[in-house]
Design an enzyme around this catalytic site. Structure first.
Site, PDB file in Angstrom:
ATOM      1  N   ILE A   1      -0.658  -3.771   2.212  1.00 24.44           N
ATOM      2  CA  ILE A   1       0.663  -3.664   2.835  1.00 24.44           C
ATOM      3  C   ILE A   1       1.064  -5.021   3.400  1.00 24.44           C
ATOM      4  O   ILE A   1       2.221  -5.431   3.296  1.00 24.44           O
ATOM      5  CB  ILE A   1       0.660  -2.586   3.954  1.00 24.44           C
ATOM      6  CG1 ILE A   1       0.155  -1.242   3.426  1.00 24.44           C
ATOM      7  CG2 ILE A   1       2.032  -2.455   4.596  1.00 24.44           C
ATOM      8  CD1 ILE A   1       0.946  -0.617   2.298  1.00 24.44           C
TER       9      ILE A   1
ATOM     10  N   GLY B   1     -12.890   7.183   5.398  1.00 28.09           N
ATOM     11  CA  GLY B   1     -12.974   8.357   4.535  1.00 28.09           C
ATOM     12  C   GLY B   1     -13.174   9.690   5.212  1.00 28.09           C
ATOM     13  O   GLY B   1     -13.603  10.647   4.570  1.00 28.09           O
TER      14      GLY B   1
ATOM     15  N   SER C   1      -5.513   2.878  12.776  1.00 28.38           N
ATOM     16  CA  SER C   1      -4.422   1.905  12.710  1.00 28.38           C
ATOM     17  C   SER C   1      -3.975   1.685  11.266  1.00 28.38           C
ATOM     18  O   SER C   1      -4.796   1.572  10.355  1.00 28.38           O
ATOM     19  CB  SER C   1      -4.894   0.586  13.320  1.00 28.38           C
ATOM     20  OG  SER C   1      -3.877  -0.378  13.191  1.00 28.38           O
TER      21      SER C   1
ATOM     22  N   ASN D   1     -13.382  -1.564   8.713  1.00 23.44           N
ATOM     23  CA  ASN D   1     -12.105  -1.826   8.063  1.00 23.44           C
ATOM     24  C   ASN D   1     -12.293  -1.585   6.563  1.00 23.44           C
ATOM     25  O   ASN D   1     -13.375  -1.201   6.120  1.00 23.44           O
ATOM     26  CB  ASN D   1     -11.667  -3.264   8.350  1.00 23.44           C
ATOM     27  CG  ASN D   1     -10.157  -3.399   8.327  1.00 23.44           C
ATOM     28  OD1 ASN D   1      -9.487  -2.800   7.478  1.00 23.44           O
ATOM     29  ND2 ASN D   1      -9.608  -4.175   9.230  1.00 23.44           N
TER      30      ASN D   1
ATOM     31  N   CYS E   1      -8.817  -7.653   8.618  1.00 19.13           N
ATOM     32  CA  CYS E   1      -7.920  -7.167   7.584  1.00 19.13           C
ATOM     33  C   CYS E   1      -7.957  -8.082   6.370  1.00 19.13           C
ATOM     34  O   CYS E   1      -7.631  -9.261   6.460  1.00 19.13           O
ATOM     35  CB  CYS E   1      -6.496  -7.060   8.110  1.00 19.13           C
ATOM     36  SG  CYS E   1      -5.422  -6.258   6.944  1.00 19.13           S
TER      37      CYS E   1
ATOM     38  N   LEU F   1       0.330  -6.066   6.722  1.00 21.45           N
ATOM     39  CA  LEU F   1       0.628  -6.010   8.157  1.00 21.45           C
ATOM     40  C   LEU F   1       2.123  -5.976   8.457  1.00 21.45           C
ATOM     41  O   LEU F   1       2.596  -6.631   9.380  1.00 21.45           O
ATOM     42  CB  LEU F   1      -0.027  -7.188   8.903  1.00 21.45           C
ATOM     43  CG  LEU F   1      -1.540  -7.298   8.831  1.00 21.45           C
ATOM     44  CD1 LEU F   1      -2.002  -8.479   9.682  1.00 21.45           C
ATOM     45  CD2 LEU F   1      -2.226  -6.025   9.296  1.00 21.45           C
TER      46      LEU F   1
END
Lengths: 258, 312
Positions: free
Chosen positions: B71, B244, B21, B192, B130, B73
């Site tokens: 960013i 990664g 995502s 995350n 996040c 969201l």
């Protein structure tokens, strides 16, 4: 857009920190629109991890050769400048949307204003415009004489004025100072350069028809990561945006908030 | 049956590879380059109730072996995701893991309720972690009780299985994992991004406008492997591993640690073709290793019943 291992044919320093690199590859066949860019992986290791967006300066479609000019500034472009003739180069592209060539009719005049490392994409643009019997005038701004490049080449295509901030070459001052003073006639303005320069063009020259090529820090270069978004002008909701990589990098006058 | 096919709650996957995502938008950009039906699943960009512009730029900064992003969201909001983005993806034969985010429990519930009804959404991924959004987000994922309460609230309304995406920015991730499992989570996504920062030497200020950003890329892989190794021994729900991944070898390492599927994130930004390339490479790796099915590898690094040194 394709991803390809191309081969470097030429690499040369042409001004202070400015390099000219020519490579050969099948993907060159797709480079028909001036103003598009390439996303280049400078190494196979993880530092730097991301690709580097670099504009297309000139293309030889028949020979499948493309020339880019770049400034060796950070780690990525420093590594690129160490590449030798014969080395392979991992390139994704061409990406983005270029300058519209059909904005002008035969016999009309284009004014091309470039600043620093924003000058290179205007070269291919100028060549394409000249091919279409469009008159071209160039105003190229650099910080100093040592930073200037491609003046003779632009001169071969049309009237070319160089401005330098310190006055060591050509007209002393900013590109906008020159245009305001001399007031050259034109039908459409095309520009690429640092944001303050393009902001000054929009505010001080207030062109009726103009196209701006933007530069913004990029991640993926294809529109997926949302790193290079710009707010649009006069948006009451505050949520409207354009991605420089995939919606641009060229936008018409009045779309992006400069 | 294929060596690569994996069946998890809500996700019947041809192979265990999905884009993560936030690294794949809603698939449109990549659909121009390859057939999205080649993917095991797609985790779509986080959806919030209202559209969000996100954070000011610069939003990304490179780091050794990775990148920071903030960013914020950015997404077109629930309504547009339902009316434009999900219908676009319905043309592909691929299950969708819909990532949902919010700043209040009610936001998550509203989005979960509506998105889980979309015909091609087969599972939800609850973004409780996040670290990019200033308001909320982070608090849900760092407290076991709050994380569990949110999981319960979303489970109550969701019509599809719910995966909880865990934050690595905690002192003991197993506590959060156990708490959300008890609250009814059907699976976990981990990890995350790790909260990080870079400071510009010229301006002497943080590079990213939001100041902090989430670290992703190869640099965080060992952290993710360690966390999955620990969590997979404490829970019985499946784990989608991420952090990664750039090769089939990385995928094998995640499976050995305890993952049952994987998501590829940052690598999509470097090579847009990376997911199908890994799928092809993975099949060959398993053949070379004489592994009949990839699920045999899940958790092998800690399972006492298997020791490679004794098998020769």
């Amino acid at each position: 857009m394709i991803k390809e291992w191309t081969t470097i044919l030429h690499q040369e320093q042409i001004a202070d920190k400015i390099y000219e690199l020519t490579f050969e590859g099948e993907l060159v066949e797709r480079m028909t629109a001036p103003g598009q860019f390439l996303h280049i992986r400078v190494g196979e290791q993880y530092m730097p991890l991301l690709r580097r967006p670099i504009s297309i300066c000139d293309v030889d479609l028949e020979q499948k050769q493309c020339t880019i000019l770049y400034r060796s500034e950070g780690e990525g472009t420093r590594l690129l400048s160490k590449k030798r003739v014969g080395d392979s180069l991992d390139i994704l592209g061409p990406l983005g949307n270029g300058f519209p060539l059909d904005a002008l009719q035969e016999g009309e005049t284009a004014l091309l204003i470039g600043g620093g490392i924003g000058v290179p994409p205007l070269y291919y643009l100028s060549r394409k415009l000249v091919e279409r019997n469009i008159r071209v005038k160039h105003v190229l701004g650099f910080a100093s004489k040592k930073d200037a490049f491609y003046i003779d080449r632009f001169n071969q295509l049309g009237e070319t004025t160089v401005t330098t901030i310190d006055g060591t070459l050509g007209y002393q001052g900013f590109v906008t100072d020159y245009v305001l003073k001399e007031n050259p006639e034109y039908d459409v303005l095309y520009t690429c350069g640092p944001t303050p320069m393009m902001k000054a063009i929009e505010e001080q020259l207030n062109p009726a028809r103009a196209y701006y090529s933007f530069e913004e820090r990029m991640g993926c270069g294809i529109g997926a990561c949302f790193a290079c978004v710009c707010p649009v002008k006069e948006d009451p909701t505050g949520t409207e945006y354009r991605k420089v990589c995939s919606d641009g990098p060229v936008f018409p006058q009045g779309v992006i908030q400069l | 049956m294929s060596r690569l096919a994996i069946k998890l709650p809500g996700l019947s996957m041809k192979n265990p590879i999905m884009p993560a995502s936030g690294c794949f938008g809603f698939g449109r950009e990549f659909a121009r380059y390859y057939d999205l039906s080649r993917l095991g699943a797609i985790a779509i960009k986080a959806t919030t109730e209202e559209s969000r512009f996100g954070n000011p730029t610069p939003r990304v900064a490179e780091t050794p072996g990775g990148m920071l992003n903030a960013i914020g969201l950015q997404n077109p909001g629930l309504k547009k995701v339902l009316s434009e983005e999900l219908p676009f993806l319905a043309d592909y034969d691929v299950p969708i893991l819909a990532n949902i985010a919010g700043t209040k429990t009610e936001d998550y519930v509203k989005v979960a309720e509506d998105v889980s009804k979309a015909p091609n959404v087969t599972a939800l991924e609850l973004n409780i972690s996040c670290p990019n959004v200033k308001e909320g987000g982070i608090s849900f994922g760092t407290d076991p009780e709050i994380a569990a309460a949110l999981t319960r609230a979303v489970k109550d309304v969701s019509e599809v299985p719910v995966y909880v995406k865990l934050s690595p920015n905690v002192s003991d991730i197993t506590k959060i994992a156990v708490a959300v499992e008890e609250a009814g989570a059907d699976g976990l996504s981990m990890i995350n991004t790790l909260l990080g920062m870079r400071i510009d030497l010229k301006s002497e200020k943080p590079v990213i406008a939001n100041r902090t950003g989430g670290l992703s890329g190869p640099a965080i892989k060992p952290v993710a492997i360690r966390m999955i190794y620990e969590v997979s021994q404490r829970v019985s729900i499946p784990i989608i591993g991420m952090g990664g991944i750039t090769s089939a070898d990385d995928v094998l390492e995640y499976f050995l640690a305890g993952a049952s599927a994987v998501a590829v994130g940052t690598a999509n930004f470097v090579n847009p073709f990376i997911c199908p390339e890994i799928v092809d490479e993975l099949e060959q790796k398993l053949i070379d290793k004489k592994v009949d099915h990839i699920s045999e590898l899940i958790g092998r690094s800690w399972k006492s019943c298997y020791s490679p040194s004794l098998s020769h």
